[in-house]
Design a protein around this motif. Structure first.
Motif, PDB file in Angstrom:
ATOM      1  N   ARG A  48       0.253 -11.683  -0.454  1.00 36.22           N
ATOM      2  CA  ARG A  48       1.137 -10.182  -0.247  1.00 36.22           C
ATOM      3  C   ARG A  48       0.399  -9.443  -0.473  1.00 36.22           C
ATOM      4  NH1 ARG A  48       5.563 -13.685  -0.622  1.00 36.22           N
ATOM      5  NH2 ARG A  48       7.102 -12.992   1.550  1.00 36.22           N
ATOM      6  N   VAL A  49      -0.604  -9.227  -1.530  1.00 34.90           N
ATOM      7  CA  VAL A  49      -1.319  -7.832  -1.702  1.00 34.90           C
ATOM      8  C   VAL A  49      -2.314  -7.791  -1.144  1.00 34.90           C
ATOM      9  CG1 VAL A  49      -3.403  -9.280  -2.892  1.00 34.90           C
ATOM     10  CG2 VAL A  49      -1.942  -7.073  -3.857  1.00 34.90           C
ATOM     11  N   ASP A  50      -2.565  -8.549   0.087  1.00 35.14           N
ATOM     12  CA  ASP A  50      -3.806  -8.139   1.182  1.00 35.14           C
ATOM     13  C   ASP A  50      -3.183  -7.023   1.972  1.00 35.14           C
ATOM     14  OD1 ASP A  50      -5.750 -10.084   0.478  1.00 35.14           O
ATOM     15  OD2 ASP A  50      -4.646 -11.624   1.732  1.00 35.14           O
ATOM     16  N   VAL A  51      -1.626  -6.363   2.045  1.00 35.98           N
ATOM     17  CA  VAL A  51      -1.180  -5.522   2.524  1.00 35.98           C
ATOM     18  C   VAL A  51      -1.602  -5.022   1.711  1.00 35.98           C
ATOM     19  CG1 VAL A  51       0.512  -4.709   3.328  1.00 35.98           C
ATOM     20  CG2 VAL A  51       0.659  -7.294   3.941  1.00 35.98           C
ATOM     21  N   ALA A  52      -1.472  -4.062   0.738  1.00 32.36           N
ATOM     22  CA  ALA A  52      -1.457  -3.589  -0.486  1.00 32.36           C
ATOM     23  C   ALA A  52      -2.724  -3.079   0.030  1.00 32.36           C
ATOM     24  CB  ALA A  52      -1.486  -4.075  -1.516  1.00 32.36           C
ATOM     25  N   ALA A  53      -3.372  -4.068   0.593  1.00 33.30           N
ATOM     26  CA  ALA A  53      -5.282  -3.767   0.060  1.00 33.30           C
ATOM     27  C   ALA A  53      -5.640  -2.645   1.513  1.00 33.30           C
ATOM     28  CB  ALA A  53      -6.115  -4.536   0.190  1.00 33.30           C
ATOM     29  N   VAL A  54      -5.215  -3.414   2.388  1.00 28.13           N
ATOM     30  CA  VAL A  54      -5.407  -2.720   4.224  1.00 28.13           C
ATOM     31  C   VAL A  54      -4.700  -1.557   3.353  1.00 28.13           C
ATOM     32  CG1 VAL A  54      -4.543  -2.171   6.322  1.00 28.13           C
ATOM     33  CG2 VAL A  54      -5.326  -5.224   5.166  1.00 28.13           C
ATOM     34  N   ALA A  55      -3.409  -1.334   3.028  1.00 25.01           N
ATOM     35  CA  ALA A  55      -2.652   0.077   2.766  1.00 25.01           C
ATOM     36  C   ALA A  55      -3.909   1.312   2.576  1.00 25.01           C
ATOM     37  CB  ALA A  55      -1.518   0.168   2.269  1.00 25.01           C
ATOM     38  N   LEU A  56      -4.189   0.587   1.025  1.00 26.69           N
ATOM     39  CA  LEU A  56      -4.859   1.502   0.389  1.00 26.69           C
ATOM     40  C   LEU A  56      -6.861   2.260   1.199  1.00 26.69           C
ATOM     41  CD1 LEU A  56      -5.562  -0.969  -3.206  1.00 26.69           C
ATOM     42  CD2 LEU A  56      -4.534   1.874  -3.187  1.00 26.69           C
ATOM     43  N   THR A  57      -6.873   0.742   1.346  1.00 26.53           N
ATOM     44  CA  THR A  57      -8.505   0.844   2.264  1.00 26.53           C
ATOM     45  C   THR A  57      -8.516   2.499   3.285  1.00 26.53           C
ATOM     46  OG1 THR A  57      -9.085  -1.252   2.080  1.00 26.53           O
ATOM     47  CG2 THR A  57     -10.495   0.255   3.653  1.00 26.53           C
ATOM     48  N   ALA A  58      -6.786   2.507   3.939  1.00 26.62           N
ATOM     49  CA  ALA A  58      -6.540   3.313   5.122  1.00 26.62           C
ATOM     50  C   ALA A  58      -6.152   4.635   4.271  1.00 26.62           C
ATOM     51  CB  ALA A  58      -5.446   2.939   6.120  1.00 26.62           C
ATOM     52  N   ARG A  59      -6.227   4.500   3.113  1.00 24.31           N
ATOM     53  CA  ARG A  59      -4.979   5.808   2.414  1.00 24.31           C
ATOM     54  C   ARG A  59      -3.348   5.865   2.728  1.00 24.31           C
ATOM     55  NH1 ARG A  59      -9.363   8.006  -0.650  1.00 24.31           N
ATOM     56  NH2 ARG A  59      -8.182  10.296  -0.601  1.00 24.31           N
ATOM     57  N   MET A  60      -3.226   5.055   3.279  1.00 25.70           N
ATOM     58  CA  MET A  60      -1.770   5.345   3.316  1.00 25.70           C
ATOM     59  C   MET A  60      -0.650   6.045   2.166  1.00 25.70           C
ATOM     60  SD  MET A  60      -1.296   1.974   5.836  1.00 25.70           S
ATOM     61  CE  MET A  60       0.305   1.762   6.324  1.00 25.70           C
ATOM     62  N   THR A  61       0.109   6.103   2.665  1.00 23.03           N
ATOM     63  CA  THR A  61       1.257   6.927   1.960  1.00 23.03           C
ATOM     64  C   THR A  61       2.247   5.872   1.536  1.00 23.03           C
ATOM     65  OG1 THR A  61       2.847   8.325   3.011  1.00 23.03           O
ATOM     66  CG2 THR A  61       0.630   8.871   2.775  1.00 23.03           C
ATOM     67  N   VAL A  62       3.182   5.560   0.470  1.00 24.57           N
ATOM     68  CA  VAL A  62       4.205   4.982   0.512  1.00 24.57           C
ATOM     69  C   VAL A  62       5.133   4.701   1.606  1.00 24.57           C
ATOM     70  CG1 VAL A  62       3.709   4.063  -2.075  1.00 24.57           C
ATOM     71  CG2 VAL A  62       5.276   5.705  -1.691  1.00 24.57           C
ATOM     72  N   GLU A  63       5.195   5.821   1.570  1.00 22.52           N
ATOM     73  CA  GLU A  63       6.161   6.286   2.865  1.00 22.52           C
ATOM     74  C   GLU A  63       5.948   5.576   4.198  1.00 22.52           C
ATOM     75  OE1 GLU A  63       9.990   7.500   4.717  1.00 22.52           O
ATOM     76  OE2 GLU A  63       8.843   9.039   2.409  1.00 22.52           O
ATOM     77  N   GLN A  64       4.855   5.644   4.660  1.00 15.04           N
ATOM     78  CA  GLN A  64       3.810   5.382   5.894  1.00 15.04           C
ATOM     79  C   GLN A  64       3.878   3.980   5.862  1.00 15.04           C
ATOM     80  OE1 GLN A  64       0.342   6.929   5.419  1.00 15.04           O
ATOM     81  NE2 GLN A  64       0.708   7.974   7.257  1.00 15.04           N
ATOM     82  N   MET A  65       3.517   3.503   4.417  1.00 19.67           N
ATOM     83  CA  MET A  65       4.085   1.769   3.855  1.00 19.67           C
ATOM     84  C   MET A  65       5.106   1.210   4.963  1.00 19.67           C
ATOM     85  SD  MET A  65       1.888   0.237   0.711  1.00 19.67           S
ATOM     86  CE  MET A  65       2.106  -0.838   1.409  1.00 19.67           C
ATOM     87  N   THR A  66       6.299   2.024   4.323  1.00 15.70           N
ATOM     88  CA  THR A  66       7.700   1.666   4.520  1.00 15.70           C
ATOM     89  C   THR A  66       7.986   1.312   5.926  1.00 15.70           C
ATOM     90  OG1 THR A  66       8.181   3.755   4.727  1.00 15.70           O
ATOM     91  CG2 THR A  66       8.872   2.320   2.630  1.00 15.70           C
ATOM     92  N   ALA A  67       7.664   1.293   7.469  1.00 14.30           N
ATOM     93  CA  ALA A  67       7.052   0.804   8.631  1.00 14.30           C
ATOM     94  C   ALA A  67       6.527   0.122   8.951  1.00 14.30           C
ATOM     95  CB  ALA A  67       6.957   3.007   9.468  1.00 14.30           C
ATOM     96  N   LEU A  68       5.709  -0.450   8.340  1.00 13.44           N
ATOM     97  CA  LEU A  68       4.666  -1.698   8.802  1.00 13.44           C
ATOM     98  C   LEU A  68       5.503  -2.539   9.265  1.00 13.44           C
ATOM     99  CD1 LEU A  68       2.520  -1.581   6.124  1.00 13.44           C
ATOM    100  CD2 LEU A  68       2.320  -0.728   8.069  1.00 13.44           C
ATOM    101  N   ASP A  69       5.072  -3.056  10.438  1.00 15.41           N
ATOM    102  CA  ASP A  69       5.891  -4.074  10.819  1.00 15.41           C
ATOM    103  C   ASP A  69       5.732  -5.749  10.657  1.00 15.41           C
ATOM    104  OD1 ASP A  69       7.649  -5.506  12.675  1.00 15.41           O
ATOM    105  OD2 ASP A  69       6.427  -4.830  14.904  1.00 15.41           O
ATOM    106  N   LEU A  70       6.334  -5.764   9.319  1.00 14.09           N
ATOM    107  CA  LEU A  70       5.416  -7.138   8.483  1.00 14.09           C
ATOM    108  C   LEU A  70       6.237  -8.053   9.052  1.00 14.09           C
ATOM    109  CD1 LEU A  70       5.210  -6.005   5.274  1.00 14.09           C
ATOM    110  CD2 LEU A  70       3.103  -6.170   7.035  1.00 14.09           C
ATOM    111  N   GLY A  71       5.627  -9.636   8.797  1.00 17.13           N
ATOM    112  CA  GLY A  71       6.162 -10.645   9.778  1.00 17.13           C
ATOM    113  C   GLY A  71       7.344 -10.832   9.083  1.00 17.13           C
ATOM    114  N   TYR A  72       8.647 -12.097   9.432  1.00 18.36           N
ATOM    115  CA  TYR A  72       9.609 -11.874   8.928  1.00 18.36           C
ATOM    116  C   TYR A  72      10.317 -13.771   9.638  1.00 18.36           C
ATOM    117  CZ  TYR A  72      14.883 -12.700   7.772  1.00 18.36           C
ATOM    118  OH  TYR A  72      15.769 -13.319   7.776  1.00 18.36           O
ATOM    119  N   ALA A  73      10.137 -14.339   8.582  1.00 22.10           N
ATOM    120  CA  ALA A  73      11.443 -15.233   9.243  1.00 22.10           C
ATOM    121  C   ALA A  73      11.955 -16.383   7.516  1.00 22.10           C
ATOM    122  CB  ALA A  73      11.087 -16.838   9.859  1.00 22.10           C
ATOM    123  N   PRO A  74      13.016 -16.316   7.615  1.00 22.44           N
ATOM    124  CA  PRO A  74      13.741 -16.690   6.160  1.00 22.44           C
ATOM    125  C   PRO A  74      13.649 -17.931   5.491  1.00 22.44           C
ATOM    126  CG  PRO A  74      15.579 -17.058   7.574  1.00 22.44           C
ATOM    127  CD  PRO A  74      14.279 -16.530   8.758  1.00 22.44           C
TER     128      PRO A  74
END
Length: 464
Positions: free
Chosen positions: A415-441
């Motif tokens: 799961r840390v890979d999501v954060a690695a991409v966000a860091l590389t893109a210099r994203m804010t934590v606010e922007q991260m909240t809108a990420l469309d991540l995969g979901y299934a139970p």
């Protein structure tokens, strides 16, 4: 091409080091330039080429059953691609002014000079081995090369005892503790820090400490090894600290590594604050047009802090090699830097980090907020849902993500890979909240743990 004769001039590329960075560079250069255009000579002092040092703990622990499974490409395979790979040959000197290297046959001692038009330095890193009494005793092992792994396995096979002491609790230390535990040893880890995994903040390292203790590993923190005691045969028998002695039939050093740049330093090449070679974006050694360097012997740009760091990882080494080989071969490539992503595990506990720790952020003058959340790796009602802890660090006022650490069970580490991409893109934590991540139970709660942390971090940043 010679301008006067019109004939192709054959250049010579010399590579020092036959593992990830060096042989990736050689292979990529060969793809781009034929043997008629570019002669490639590579020197490797050991017996193995192009292998995964990261896999050694899992080979020692029995998860990987064959040593050769860790070898990506043998010397014979490299030679079949017109790369003159000379094994058991150690480069002892680089003569920059005369564009040549001196190499010595390890077995015979014979030495000779080889000239180069282009040079790649990929000398890797060396394990930290403190100069303490008994450190060179039989039964004491560093783990950096396949030869090191084989020597340790040979000792484990011959040793009648069942007590192992691991000195150091970084990545190698915790991975080797698991390997020895799997082999039936009573394992003690002696760590000079307050918690294991100094690459994490202490509060997250405490979770690792608890899990290792639950596995039956004896954790000794805030302890400095002062000497190793031996028996009459010169074999290690005890590890001594200021406060105690720990019986040991085998000792594994997991204290960390330093860049192996003694050759480069002697040749007058530029080194950074951490002892690694300094390169430009093309991995060319600064100030030297025809010398490149890559892998564990270089320092790299941290894209979050803006400072140079030394990070010894196979992922970086292979990328460095591709960049170097492309540039040597006449193409163009760059290595922009890293965000410091790394994973490890101890049995079923997964450990991940990317970006800055709290002390890293303080050191470079950043002001920040932190949040720590507990969630699960799947929907809470799904069978065997396991707890996961996520710590997130965000810059005050701007909300820029600075770092993430994750400790948990299955599905936590990657799961840390999501954060690695966000860091590389210099994203804010606010922007991260809108990420469309995969979901299934079976794979995640409705709100992924990383997004839960981002939401809380965004609220905290807004509050400041």
């Amino acid at each position: 091409m010679d301008k006067q004769t019109g004939k192709t001039v054959r250049e010579r590329l010399v590579v020092i080091g036959g593992d990830a960075a060096g042989m990736s560079a050689a292979s990529q250069a060969r793809r781009l330039r034929s043997a008629d255009e570019l002669e490639i000579v590579a020197f490797e002092r050991g017996r193995f080429s192009s292998y995964s040092a990261c896999g050694i703990p899992y080979w020692v622990g029995g998860d990987v059953t064959e040593r050769d499974a860790l070898v990506a490409r043998t010397p014979e395979e490299h030679r079949a691609r017109d790369i003159d790979l000379r094994m058991g040959t150690e480069v002892t000197e680089i003569d920059v002014a005369r564009r040549r290297v001196r190499a010595r046959d390890v077995a015979s001692g014979d030495a000779s000079w080889t000239s180069y038009d282009k040079l790649v330095i990929a000398t890797g890193a060396r394990p930290v081995r403190p100069e303490l009494p008994g450190m060179d005793a039989a039964g004491v092992h560093g783990v950096q090369t396949l030869e090191d792994g084989q020597a340790l396995l040979d000792t484990l096979t011959r040793t009648r005892g069942s007590r192992a002491v691991v000195v150091g609790a970084g990545y190698i230390g915790v991975e080797m503790a698991e390997a020895l535990l799997k082999r039936g040893y009573e394992v003690t880890v002696v760590n000079r820090g307050s918690e294991p995994m100094a690459t994490l903040d202490p509060d997250m390292g405490r979770l690792v400490h608890r899990a290792m203790t639950d596995l039956g590993i004896t954790m000794v923190d805030d302890a400095e090894v002062t000497e190793l005691l031996t028996d009459g045969d010169g074999r290690v028998r005890e590890v001594v600290t200021a406060d105690a002695r720990y019986p040991a039939d085998v000792v594994v050093l997991g204290i960390g590594v330093r860049p192996e740049t003694s050759l480069a330093a002697a040749a007058g090449l530029p080194l950074g604050a951490h002892g690694g070679l300094l390169t430009d974006l093309a991995m060319r050694v600064r100030g030297h047009e025809d010398i490149w360097a890559g892998g564990d012997c270089v320092e790299v740009l941290d894209l979050v802090s803006g400072q140079e760091r030394h990070i010894a990882l196979g992922t970086h080494a292979n990328k460095h090699g591709q960049v170097i080989g492309s540039n040597v071969g006449g193409d163009y490539a760059t290595f922009p830097g890293v965000v410091g992503t790394a994973l490890s595990k101890v049995c079923d506990l997964e450990i991940a980090r990317t970006g800055l720790r709290e002390k890293d952020a303080r050191r470079v003058g950043l002001r920040f907020e932190t949040v720590t959340v507990e969630s699960t790796n799947s929907a809470g009602y799904y069978p065997n849902a396991a707890v996961m802890t996520v710590k997130m660090i965000a810059e005050r006022r701007t909300g820029r993500l600075l770092g993430v650490q994750i400790v948990g069970r299955e599905g936590a580490a990657k799961r840390v890979d999501v954060a690695a991409v966000a860091l590389t893109a210099r994203m804010t934590v606010e922007q991260m909240t809108a990420l469309d991540l995969g979901y299934a139970p079976p794979f995640s709660p409705v709100w992924d743990p990383v997004l839960v942390a981002a939401r809380k971090a965004a609220v905290k940043v807004r509050g400041t």
